[in-house]
Design an enzyme around this catalytic site. Structure first.
Site, short mmCIF file in Angstrom:
data_model
loop_
_atom_site.label_atom_id
_atom_site.label_comp_id
_atom_site.label_asym_id
_atom_site.label_seq_id
_atom_site.Cartn_x
_atom_site.Cartn_y
_atom_site.Cartn_z
N ASP A 13 0.81 -1.23 0.00
CA ASP A 13 0.00 0.00 0.00
C ASP A 13 0.84 1.27 0.00
OD1 ASP A 13 -2.26 -1.66 0.10
OD2 ASP A 13 -2.19 -1.71 2.28
N GLY A 15 1.47 3.02 -2.57
CA GLY A 15 1.05 3.91 -3.66
C GLY A 15 1.57 3.39 -5.00
N LYS A 16 1.76 2.06 -5.09
CA LYS A 16 2.31 1.47 -6.32
C LYS A 16 1.42 1.72 -7.52
CE LYS A 16 2.36 -2.53 -4.35
NZ LYS A 16 2.04 -2.17 -2.95
N ALA A 39 -3.99 -7.94 -3.81
CA ALA A 39 -3.53 -6.58 -4.05
C ALA A 39 -4.72 -5.64 -4.22
CB ALA A 39 -2.67 -6.54 -5.31
N GLY A 40 -4.52 -4.40 -3.82
CA GLY A 40 -5.52 -3.36 -4.06
C GLY A 40 -4.78 -2.09 -4.41
N HIS A 41 -4.76 -1.73 -5.69
CA HIS A 41 -4.00 -0.57 -6.15
C HIS A 41 -4.97 0.53 -6.58
CE1 HIS A 41 -0.40 -3.40 -7.27
NE2 HIS A 41 -0.74 -3.47 -5.99
N THR A 130 -5.86 -11.58 3.55
CA THR A 130 -7.00 -10.93 2.88
C THR A 130 -8.14 -11.94 2.64
OG1 THR A 130 -6.04 -11.43 0.73
CG2 THR A 130 -5.50 -9.29 1.68
N GLN A 225 1.90 -6.12 -3.17
CA GLN A 225 2.37 -6.23 -1.77
C GLN A 225 3.69 -5.46 -1.62
OE1 GLN A 225 1.38 -9.60 -3.32
NE2 GLN A 225 -0.57 -8.69 -2.87
N THR A 305 -8.48 -3.54 -0.44
CA THR A 305 -9.10 -4.82 -0.77
C THR A 305 -10.13 -5.23 0.29
OG1 THR A 305 -7.16 -5.52 -1.98
CG2 THR A 305 -8.59 -7.28 -1.21
N GLY A 307 -10.89 -3.19 3.25
CA GLY A 307 -11.47 -2.09 4.01
C GLY A 307 -11.00 -2.01 5.46
N ARG A 308 -10.07 -2.91 5.85
CA ARG A 308 -9.60 -2.90 7.24
C ARG A 308 -8.79 -1.64 7.52
NH1 ARG A 308 -6.36 -8.47 7.56
NH2 ARG A 308 -5.92 -7.89 5.40
N PRO A 309 -8.91 -1.04 8.73
CA PRO A 309 -8.04 0.09 9.06
C PRO A 309 -6.59 -0.38 9.06
CG PRO A 309 -9.55 -0.39 10.88
CD PRO A 309 -9.81 -1.41 9.81
N ARG A 310 -5.71 0.40 8.42
CA ARG A 310 -4.30 0.00 8.39
C ARG A 310 -3.62 0.47 9.67
NH1 ARG A 310 -3.62 2.31 2.29
NH2 ARG A 310 -4.66 0.60 1.21
P1 GDP Z 1 -0.77 0.30 -3.51
O1 GDP Z 1 -1.37 -0.96 -3.02
O2 GDP Z 1 0.70 0.37 -3.25
O3 GDP Z 1 -1.09 0.61 -4.94
O4 GDP Z 1 -1.41 1.46 -2.63
P2 GDP Z 1 -2.97 1.65 -2.28
O5 GDP Z 1 -3.68 2.15 -3.49
O6 GDP Z 1 -3.52 0.45 -1.61
O7 GDP Z 1 -2.88 2.77 -1.15
C1 GDP Z 1 -2.28 4.00 -1.38
C2 GDP Z 1 -3.30 5.10 -1.12
O8 GDP Z 1 -2.63 6.34 -1.08
C3 GDP Z 1 -4.33 5.24 -2.23
O9 GDP Z 1 -5.55 5.66 -1.67
C4 GDP Z 1 -3.75 6.34 -3.12
O10 GDP Z 1 -4.74 7.05 -3.85
C5 GDP Z 1 -3.12 7.23 -2.08
N1 GDP Z 1 -1.96 8.01 -2.50
C6 GDP Z 1 -0.92 7.62 -3.28
N2 GDP Z 1 0.03 8.59 -3.33
C7 GDP Z 1 -0.45 9.60 -2.54
C8 GDP Z 1 0.08 10.86 -2.14
O11 GDP Z 1 1.18 11.26 -2.52
N3 GDP Z 1 -0.68 11.60 -1.27
C9 GDP Z 1 -1.89 11.19 -0.81
N4 GDP Z 1 -2.56 11.96 0.04
N5 GDP Z 1 -2.40 10.00 -1.17
C10 GDP Z 1 -1.69 9.23 -2.01
P1 IMO Z 2 -0.95 -4.21 -2.21
O1 IMO Z 2 -0.53 -4.76 -3.55
C1 IMO Z 2 -1.01 -4.64 2.10
C2 IMO Z 2 -1.08 -8.73 3.68
C3 IMO Z 2 -2.33 -9.19 4.41
C4 IMO Z 2 -1.70 -10.15 5.40
C5 IMO Z 2 -0.59 -10.80 4.60
C6 IMO Z 2 -0.97 -12.13 3.97
O2 IMO Z 2 -2.23 -3.47 -2.25
O3 IMO Z 2 0.17 -3.48 -1.58
P2 IMO Z 2 -2.48 -12.80 1.91
O4 IMO Z 2 -3.94 -12.54 1.63
O5 IMO Z 2 -1.58 -12.25 0.87
O6 IMO Z 2 -2.19 -14.24 2.21
O7 IMO Z 2 -2.19 -12.01 3.28
O8 IMO Z 2 -0.26 -9.89 3.56
N1 IMO Z 2 -1.32 -8.21 2.32
C7 IMO Z 2 -1.25 -6.91 1.99
N2 IMO Z 2 -1.04 -5.82 2.75
N3 IMO Z 2 -1.15 -4.51 0.76
C8 IMO Z 2 -1.32 -5.60 -0.02
O9 IMO Z 2 -1.29 -5.53 -1.36
C9 IMO Z 2 -1.42 -6.87 0.58
N4 IMO Z 2 -1.61 -8.13 0.14
C10 IMO Z 2 -1.53 -8.93 1.19
O10 IMO Z 2 -2.97 -8.10 5.03
O11 IMO Z 2 -1.11 -9.42 6.46
MG MG Z 3 -2.90 -1.59 -1.78
#
Ligand code: GDP
Ligand code: IMO
Ligand code: MG
Length: 429
Positions: A13, A15-16, A39-41, A130, A225, A305, A307-310
């Protein structure tokens, strides 16, 4: 030409998705090499916010071919939902634009059922997965009993394989967990239908990638991840079940080290983690909430993915330096710098104390890591809103010092900074 690897440098998470969407503009192919729909991007284009789980960030660049590579585990039901969702936002994911590698493994309903049952069994020791079935799908792959995507081309054989999967899982569900069995016939019928839909997307994506490189075009490998969730180099057993690091790009796509010229690590300006496991700089209470946000903003720290608080905490430079080393990062992208505005001073972790002894290398041994207490250095904060900044020289001095500290500690240059979730809010340093 070459492959650019985009790697999560923390616990996911980072910001990939946001950065991959940016780099996709210069790529002919964007390929996922590991993981599945765990994954949730997030990609934000103006007022449109989309979440991808299986499909690479090239979806919103019409010249890009999107590859689900051999190292992935693919849930076809989830893929069908995602294709429909992204197409409703104009992605146009025809078989020419979305390719599934024949060697990728399919994540089937039994894997999801087992993930839930395994986690429930672990009780207080649960990993906090997840629950998308990732661990059981990779277990079958390694046990050499998995079903590969290429099997979809023969309906009869595919139907037998899916039925066989369900029957095998049912033994464990009923015998080990006292749960109800799944229906092999209904699942096989459903999956034969899904296979019909996705067979036209099958491809030998390794050959496709090599042909693209030979034509002098760029390939982007989009990580899922993060480094500390890597099966070998992460905080085992609190990890995912795939290779999230640069090494995973090589095995997950079938390219050699000579092809990977650029390794971009994505790191947040602070840290977050979802699920259980050690997190040395973790904060609690109001301080944690300050970094997490209340959920009012779409970028607040709640799982994309599940909705859990990080869980949130200060930037851990010891962990980031470890990520720089094991991935061979050639550059870093720092995201969410804007979130630190108004915090003064800003602590960053520069070492751990463990049983009185200071540690400057990240330990992957769980017992050692669990007893690590962070040692902080305090950096000055800034008050100005930086979300509109587009040049490094326009950042407040304290923000530049913060970035410099990251570079000095990790030995890796910060190439881009992100100050908001929108496409326009990233700038090159
Ligand atoms: P990923 O899994 O690495 O793709 O990251 P996620 O999308 O799960 O979580 C990153 C969150 O941060 C998303 O809600 C993005 O829209 C947000 N985000 C990414 N870059 C920035 C930034 O520079 N500033 C802010 N405020 N949010 C960002
Ligand atoms: P992105 O691509 C953050 C975490 C889960 C758990 C552990 C194992 O959005 O960064 P799994 O379902 O893979 O067997 O869970 O890995 N996890 C993530 N945490 N971002 C993710 O993906 C994740 N994918 C899995 O929360 O701790
Ligand atoms: Mg993510």
């Amino acid at each position: 030409m070459s492959v650019t690897a985009l790697i999560g440098a923390q616990w996911g998470d980072e910001g990939k998705g946001h950065i991959a969407d940016q780099l996709a503009a210069q790529s002919a192919i964007v390929a996922r090499y590991n993981g599945g729909d765990n994954a949730g991007h997030t990609i934000t284009i103006g007022r449109t916010l989309v979440r991808t789980h299986l499909i690479p960030a090239g979806a919103f660049h019409q010249h890009v071919i999107n590859v689900l590579g051999p190292g992935m585990v693919i849930n076809l039901k989830s893929l069908a939902r995602e294709v429909d969702d992204l197409n409703s936002h104009g992605a146009n994911l025809t078989p020419d634009r979305l390719k599934l590698d024949s060697a990728a493994h399919l994540l089937l309903p039994g894997h999801i059922a087992l993930d839930g049952a395994d986690e429930a069994q672990l009780g207080a020791d649960a990993i906090g997965t997840t629950r998308r079935g990732i661990g059981p799908a990779y277990t079958d792959k390694m046990a050499r009993i998995g079903v590969r995507a290429g099997a979809m081309t023969d309906s009869h054989l595919f139907s037998d394989l899916v039925r066989g999967h369900v029957e095998r899982v049912n033994v464990r569900l009923t015998r080990d967990y006292g749960r109800s069995p799944l229906d092999p016939e209904a699942i096989a019928t459903e999956y034969v239908e899904l296979a019909r839909r996705f067979t036209p997307h099958l491809e030998d994506t390794t050959s496709l990638i090599h042909a693209t490189l030979e034509r002098g075009e760029q390939v982007l490998a989009e990580g899922a991840q993060g480094t500390l969730l890597d099966i070998d180099h992460g905080t085992y057993p609190y990890v995912t079940s795939s290779s999230t690091i640069t090494g995973g790009v090589l095995t997950g796509l079938g390219v050699g080290p000579k092809h990977v010229k650029r390794v971009v690590g994505v790191a947040k300006a602070f840290c977050s983690r979802v699920g259980a496991g050690p997190f040395p700089t973790e904060l609690h209470g109001d301080e944690a909430l300050r970094l997490r946000g209340t959920g009012a903003n779409p970028w607040d720290e709640y799982g994309s993915t599940t909705g859990r608080p990080r869980r949130t905490g200060w930037l851990d430079l010891v962990a980031l330096k470890y990520a720089a080393r094991i991935n061979g990062l050639t550059e870093l992208v720092v995201t969410k710098l804007d979130v630190l505005t108004g915090i003064n001073p800003i602590p960053v972790c520069i070492a751990y104390s463990c049983c009185e002894a200071p540690l400057t290398n990240f330990p992957t041994n769980l017992t050692t890591l669990t007893c690590c207490e962070p040692i902080y250095s305090e950096l000055p904060g800034w008050e100005q809103d930086i979300s509109g900044v587009r040049r490094i020289e326009d950042l407040p001095l304290a923000a530049r010092v913060y970035l410099l500290q990251i570079e000095t500690f990790t030995g890796v240059k910060v190439s881009h900074v992100s100050v908001g979730p929108d496409r326009s809010q990233i700038f090159e340093v």
